[in-house]
Design a protein around this motif. Sequence first.
Motif, PDB file in Angstrom:
ATOM      1  N   UNK A  60       0.829  -1.206   0.000  1.00  0.00           N
ATOM      2  CA  UNK A  60       0.000   0.000   0.000  1.00  0.00           C
ATOM      3  C   UNK A  60       0.868   1.262   0.000  1.00  0.00           C
ATOM      4  N   UNK A  61       1.846   1.308   0.874  1.00  0.00           N
ATOM      5  CA  UNK A  61       2.661   2.521   0.994  1.00  0.00           C
ATOM      6  C   UNK A  61       3.749   2.619  -0.062  1.00  0.00           C
ATOM      7  N   UNK A  62       4.431   1.492  -0.339  1.00  0.00           N
ATOM      8  CA  UNK A  62       5.570   1.535  -1.257  1.00  0.00           C
ATOM      9  C   UNK A  62       5.265   0.976  -2.644  1.00  0.00           C
ATOM     10  N   UNK A  63       4.070   0.473  -2.847  1.00  0.00           N
ATOM     11  CA  UNK A  63       3.677   0.025  -4.178  1.00  0.00           C
ATOM     12  C   UNK A  63       4.404  -1.204  -4.681  1.00  0.00           C
ATOM     13  N   UNK A  64       4.916  -2.038  -3.771  1.00  0.00           N
ATOM     14  CA  UNK A  64       5.581  -3.278  -4.165  1.00  0.00           C
ATOM     15  C   UNK A  64       4.541  -4.223  -4.772  1.00  0.00           C
ATOM     16  N   UNK A  65       4.942  -4.986  -5.785  1.00  0.00           N
ATOM     17  CA  UNK A  65       4.030  -5.961  -6.381  1.00  0.00           C
ATOM     18  C   UNK A  65       3.495  -6.886  -5.285  1.00  0.00           C
ATOM     19  N   UNK A  66       2.185  -7.116  -5.305  1.00  0.00           N
ATOM     20  CA  UNK A  66       1.544  -7.869  -4.228  1.00  0.00           C
ATOM     21  C   UNK A  66       2.054  -9.304  -4.154  1.00  0.00           C
ATOM     22  N   UNK A  67       2.298  -9.913  -5.294  1.00  0.00           N
ATOM     23  CA  UNK A  67       2.771 -11.300  -5.310  1.00  0.00           C
ATOM     24  C   UNK A  67       4.184 -11.383  -4.716  1.00  0.00           C
ATOM     25  N   UNK A  68       5.046 -10.452  -5.117  1.00  0.00           N
ATOM     26  CA  UNK A  68       6.420 -10.455  -4.608  1.00  0.00           C
ATOM     27  C   UNK A  68       6.430 -10.256  -3.094  1.00  0.00           C
ATOM     28  N   UNK A  69       5.623  -9.328  -2.612  1.00  0.00           N
ATOM     29  CA  UNK A  69       5.559  -9.088  -1.169  1.00  0.00           C
ATOM     30  C   UNK A  69       5.049 -10.325  -0.436  1.00  0.00           C
ATOM     31  N   UNK A  70       4.028 -10.975  -0.997  1.00  0.00           N
ATOM     32  CA  UNK A  70       3.494 -12.180  -0.361  1.00  0.00           C
ATOM     33  C   UNK A  70       4.518 -13.298  -0.299  1.00  0.00           C
ATOM     34  N   UNK A  71       5.256 -13.493  -1.382  1.00  0.00           N
ATOM     35  CA  UNK A  71       6.304 -14.521  -1.391  1.00  0.00           C
ATOM     36  C   UNK A  71       7.364 -14.195  -0.342  1.00  0.00           C
ATOM     37  N   UNK A  72       7.730 -12.912  -0.234  1.00  0.00           N
ATOM     38  CA  UNK A  72       8.737 -12.509   0.755  1.00  0.00           C
ATOM     39  C   UNK A  72       8.269 -12.820   2.178  1.00  0.00           C
ATOM     40  N   UNK A  73       7.007 -12.593   2.462  1.00  0.00           N
ATOM     41  CA  UNK A  73       6.485 -12.874   3.806  1.00  0.00           C
ATOM     42  C   UNK A  73       6.438 -14.380   4.054  1.00  0.00           C
ATOM     43  N   UNK A  74       6.129 -15.154   3.008  1.00  0.00           N
ATOM     44  CA  UNK A  74       6.147 -16.612   3.163  1.00  0.00           C
ATOM     45  C   UNK A  74       7.547 -17.129   3.475  1.00  0.00           C
ATOM     46  N   UNK A  75       8.563 -16.436   2.984  1.00  0.00           N
ATOM     47  CA  UNK A  75       9.940 -16.810   3.306  1.00  0.00           C
ATOM     48  C   UNK A  75      10.366 -16.250   4.667  1.00  0.00           C
ATOM     49  N   UNK A  76       9.868 -15.045   4.986  1.00  0.00           N
ATOM     50  CA  UNK A  76      10.243 -14.391   6.235  1.00  0.00           C
ATOM     51  C   UNK A  76       9.666 -15.104   7.448  1.00  0.00           C
ATOM     52  N   UNK A  77       8.424 -15.573   7.349  1.00  0.00           N
ATOM     53  CA  UNK A  77       7.755 -16.197   8.491  1.00  0.00           C
ATOM     54  C   UNK A  77       8.527 -17.366   9.071  1.00  0.00           C
ATOM     55  N   UNK A  78       8.823 -18.405   8.272  1.00  0.00           N
ATOM     56  CA  UNK A  78       9.597 -19.533   8.832  1.00  0.00           C
ATOM     57  C   UNK A  78      11.002 -19.134   9.282  1.00  0.00           C
ATOM     58  N   UNK A  79      11.651 -18.211   8.555  1.00  0.00           N
ATOM     59  CA  UNK A  79      12.993 -17.790   8.945  1.00  0.00           C
ATOM     60  C   UNK A  79      13.005 -17.054  10.265  1.00  0.00           C
ATOM     61  N   UNK A  80      12.046 -16.137  10.455  1.00  0.00           N
ATOM     62  CA  UNK A  80      11.982 -15.371  11.700  1.00  0.00           C
ATOM     63  C   UNK A  80      11.647 -16.265  12.883  1.00  0.00           C
ATOM     64  N   UNK A  81      10.696 -17.173  12.700  1.00  0.00           N
ATOM     65  CA  UNK A  81      10.313 -18.043  13.812  1.00  0.00           C
ATOM     66  C   UNK A  81      11.451 -18.999  14.182  1.00  0.00           C
ATOM     67  N   UNK A  82      12.233 -19.462  13.184  1.00  0.00           N
ATOM     68  CA  UNK A  82      13.369 -20.321  13.522  1.00  0.00           C
ATOM     69  C   UNK A  82      14.423 -19.538  14.306  1.00  0.00           C
ATOM     70  N   UNK A  83      14.639 -18.294  13.916  1.00  0.00           N
ATOM     71  CA  UNK A  83      15.587 -17.450  14.649  1.00  0.00           C
ATOM     72  C   UNK A  83      15.134 -17.243  16.089  1.00  0.00           C
TER      73      UNK A  83
END
Length: 424
Positions: free
Chosen positions: A112-135
């Motif tokens: 919404x704020x930075x206009x990043x492609x919605x699919x790219x942002x969603x994929x990034x969060x799918x990668x961030x979630x497991x990585x952050x929780x493992x950390x």
Amino acid sequence: MTRVGKYHLALVAVAALLLLVSLVRVVTGHNDITSSGTFGAALTLAVPLALVGLGGLWAERAGVVNIGLEGMMVLGTWFAGWAGYQWGPVAALVAGLLGGALGGLLHAIATVSFGVDHIISGVAINLLGPGLTRFLSEVLYREGTAASAAGGAITTSPPLSSPVPEVSLPVLSDGPDLLGKLESTHWFLLSDVAGILRGLTHDVNVLVILAVLLLPLTFYVLWRTPFGLRLRSAGENPWAAESLGVSVYRIKYVAVMISGAFAGLGGTFLVFDATKYVEGQTGGRGFIGLAAMIFGNWRPGGLAAGAGLFGYADGLQLRSSNSGAFTSVFLFGAMILLIYLVLEARKLMSADLEARGVRQYTVMASATLGMIVLFWLWLTVDQMPSELVKMAPYLLTLIVLLVASQRLRPPKAAGVTYRRGEQH
């Protein structure tokens, strides 16, 4: 067709489906098809899918495509497990909601704020979630910490400090088990209805009741309130909504954070069911919930049907003592296609010759071939390979999306980058 007419048609369809399922059970002899155990498991398995699907519905109705639901669900599971073992189920529920909402906030900032492609942002969060929780697990659950002493490890949290209560619906499943006795008779239709009702009302997790109530509540908020009208207008034409004084940015932020909270709630339910957080316990349910939302045509009722279908497929393969019960699905599919062919043939007979298109005949020919193949498989296959049975919910996801894609109507501005005053 009026709304009352649609409800009547839906009731007739449900009654016809019950008759068909009961007939398949009698012909095949597989009582697991309508047993209370199967439907109880199906309800448990459908709830996280429905909650994640509701998350996708809120975001996409506001014009933000959210394929990051899996990552938000992962965040919800970890935070629910972390808070639950220390302060109990209520804290787990709150922490799971906040963990998912945090993922939604990140998605909103990016899209919404930075206009990043919605699919790219969603994929990034799918990668961030497991990585952050493992950390976080490495930091908080490492050997020698209090969590480790309480039974936690790098891939799992300590068990919840107290169990989640379960209730049975009064009259139907509370007191004498009348439904269970009726189910055990295996009478045509009556025992099937009893098994289904008992599975859906006996020893139900409190969060299941909450999830069921959220479906009509979502419908009321989005389709019966001024806030819901503004939110849906942001997903259909944000520039028209802007011209009417709607704060589109704020609406999108709220919708995507609610979307993440729903996904986190779905993850919390998995923690309640397992009594602890386990790494990888979402198992791709975020994507299946998204598929259920698409199958439901971005509406709560259709979403509930889609989640129930996927939950039933998963529940049947879990509850069956062997994979033989799954062969009855072939007969059920063949009968569904036969009914479809009869209805289409009646339409063709009443239509003018000029109105009979080649596409209709092609579809009917394909349905006929599919019916014959399914019937042949039911006659010849005694037991399905266990690997194929385990794949059934995911194969069903692909098949359902293929069929449903012919009638889908997504929000017009879903995935479109919005900038105030810059209509495309």
